[in-house]
Design an enzyme around this catalytic site. Structure first.
Site, PDB file in Angstrom:
ATOM      1  N   ASP A  39      89.642 -21.003  92.443  1.00  0.00           N
ATOM      2  CA  ASP A  39      89.184 -21.990  92.755  1.00  0.00           C
ATOM      3  C   ASP A  39      88.552 -21.819  94.674  1.00  0.00           C
ATOM      4  OD1 ASP A  39      89.070 -24.949  93.271  1.00  0.00           O
ATOM      5  OD2 ASP A  39      90.931 -25.291  94.402  1.00  0.00           O
ATOM      6  N   GLY A  40      88.267 -22.276  95.266  1.00  0.00           N
ATOM      7  CA  GLY A  40      87.242 -22.032  96.396  1.00  0.00           C
ATOM      8  C   GLY A  40      85.924 -21.618  96.479  1.00  0.00           C
ATOM      9  N   ARG A  43      83.889 -23.811  98.962  1.00  0.00           N
ATOM     10  CA  ARG A  43      84.063 -23.861  99.733  1.00  0.00           C
ATOM     11  C   ARG A  43      83.775 -22.506 101.023  1.00  0.00           C
ATOM     12  NH1 ARG A  43      89.799 -25.776  99.717  1.00  0.00           N
ATOM     13  NH2 ARG A  43      89.701 -25.232  97.521  1.00  0.00           N
ATOM     14  N   TRP A  44      83.779 -21.271  99.932  1.00  0.00           N
ATOM     15  CA  TRP A  44      83.696 -20.222 100.419  1.00  0.00           C
ATOM     16  C   TRP A  44      82.283 -20.008 101.159  1.00  0.00           C
ATOM     17  CZ3 TRP A  44      80.951 -15.821  98.858  1.00  0.00           C
ATOM     18  CH2 TRP A  44      81.074 -14.616  99.675  1.00  0.00           C
ATOM     19  N   HIS A  57      80.414 -18.883  93.596  1.00  0.00           N
ATOM     20  CA  HIS A  57      80.309 -18.608  92.469  1.00  0.00           C
ATOM     21  C   HIS A  57      80.119 -16.629  91.849  1.00  0.00           C
ATOM     22  CE1 HIS A  57      81.292 -22.310  91.617  1.00  0.00           C
ATOM     23  NE2 HIS A  57      80.158 -22.290  91.730  1.00  0.00           N
ATOM     24  N   SER A  85      85.506 -26.218  82.972  1.00  0.00           N
ATOM     25  CA  SER A  85      86.132 -27.245  82.069  1.00  0.00           C
ATOM     26  C   SER A  85      85.236 -27.912  81.249  1.00  0.00           C
ATOM     27  CB  SER A  85      86.895 -27.484  82.900  1.00  0.00           C
ATOM     28  OG  SER A  85      85.880 -28.510  84.217  1.00  0.00           O
ATOM     29  N   ASN A  88      83.747 -29.866  84.564  1.00  0.00           N
ATOM     30  CA  ASN A  88      82.246 -28.996  84.380  1.00  0.00           C
ATOM     31  C   ASN A  88      81.316 -29.220  84.116  1.00  0.00           C
ATOM     32  OD1 ASN A  88      84.486 -26.421  85.909  1.00  0.00           O
ATOM     33  ND2 ASN A  88      83.917 -28.054  86.571  1.00  0.00           N
ATOM     34  N   ARG A  92      79.045 -31.115  87.158  1.00  0.00           N
ATOM     35  CA  ARG A  92      78.331 -30.403  87.994  1.00  0.00           C
ATOM     36  C   ARG A  92      76.909 -30.926  88.187  1.00  0.00           C
ATOM     37  NH1 ARG A  92      81.518 -25.533  90.057  1.00  0.00           N
ATOM     38  NH2 ARG A  92      83.980 -26.699  90.705  1.00  0.00           N
ATOM     39  N   ARG A 210      97.080 -19.899  91.567  1.00  0.00           N
ATOM     40  CA  ARG A 210      95.640 -20.950  91.711  1.00  0.00           C
ATOM     41  C   ARG A 210      95.661 -20.620  93.232  1.00  0.00           C
ATOM     42  NH1 ARG A 210      93.673 -27.137  90.183  1.00  0.00           N
ATOM     43  NH2 ARG A 210      91.675 -26.655  90.560  1.00  0.00           N
ATOM     44  N   LEU A 217      97.171 -28.804  88.007  1.00  0.00           N
ATOM     45  CA  LEU A 217      96.863 -28.090  87.016  1.00  0.00           C
ATOM     46  C   LEU A 217      95.167 -28.112  86.462  1.00  0.00           C
ATOM     47  CD1 LEU A 217      99.533 -28.203  84.175  1.00  0.00           C
ATOM     48  CD2 LEU A 217      98.526 -25.583  85.696  1.00  0.00           C
TER      49      LEU A 217
END
Length: 261
Positions: A39-40, A43-44, A57, A85, A88, A92, A210, A217
């Site tokens: 995850d993240g 944001r990264w 990604h 998921s 998503n 998205r 995570r 979850l």
């Protein structure tokens, strides 16, 4: 539930520390199955000033290849990666989703040529774009007889949907065999449902990791993680380091697993 931060450098002292952590791992206490929720990534990318989440990604996919090598090197047998998921697929942004689908297809193909790993798609193929479904199926078929690390790629995946699919599969099998609903109701067990999950025949995850500090979850392996241990890492997905991973394994080894008590 543990949280870890990522601040140290990557110089000689860092490598010495990594080697010491590795040496102190007891093979008997290494988890058999690790589930990873990376995850993240967005944001990264945003923090580094990129104009597209695809940069995050791609960095996250590269990190997952690294992560799998770390797992393989310490003797973990099964790793499940949560990549896309069902939510998503509908929530998205269409451009971001298109980029993410391409990145996942590239990752699946690359992993099917890595070491002697066995790749398996877990999720609903029918919900995926045809080309991505084909790449995942090809990767699975290409590695079907590989004896090494078993890599589950959760793509088009949802934990609730998986349980529904398992129950449908049980009902369909029972119907083909001519059984009654009363017989099915009387014979249904948790073990039977487990056998019909996407991960049927595999050990449940001992450890769920995570990244990015999130503690939820998100519909990932809901049934299988009933007795899992959890470890939350503050680092954003692409910034995850081997030391973070090894600390998670060390922390897992120190826990007294009670399995529901």
């Amino acid at each position: 539930m543990a949280r870890a931060s990522s601040n140290e450098g990557r110089g000689p002292l860092y490598r010495l520390y990594i080697n010491r952590l590795r040496r102190r791992l007891d093979p008997e206490t290494v988890p058999r199955h690790v589930a990873m929720m990376i995850d993240g990534n967005r944001r990264w990318a945003r923090q580094l000033g990129f104009d597209s989440a695809s940069h995050g990604h791609r960095a996250g996919a590269a990190k997952m290849r690294e992560f799998l090598r770390w797992c393989d090197d310490v003797g973990i047998g099964v790793v499940s990666l949560y990549l896309l998921s069902n939510d998503n697929l509908v929530k998205r942004d269409s451009r971001e989703l298109s980029d993410l689908i391409e990145i996942i297809a590239e990752l699946a193909d690359e992993l099917s040529h890595e070491r002697d790993w066995r790749v398996k798609h877990v999720g609903r193929s029918a919900a995926l774009p045809a080309e991505l479904a084909r790449v995942l199926a090809d990767a699975e078929e290409r590695t079907r007889d590989h004896p090494g690390l078993h890599v589950n790629l959760a793509v088009g995946y949802g934990g609730r949907g998986e349980i529904v699919d398992a129950v449908r599969s049980i009902i369909a099998k029972h119907d083909r065999e001519g059984g009654s609903l009363e017989e099915l109701a009387a014979s249904l067990t948790p073990e039977q449902i487990g056998e019909h999950l996407y991960t049927g025949g595999q050990p449940d995850p001992d450890l769920v990791i995570r990244t990015s500090g999130e503690q939820r979850l998100s519909d990932f392996l809901l049934w299988q993680s009933a007795h899992s241990e959890f470890y939350f890492v503050e680092a954003l997905g692409p910034d995850l380091r081997e030391v973070d991973f090894l600390r998670a394994i060390r922390d897992f080894a120190s826990r007294d697993r009670r399995f529901g008590s």
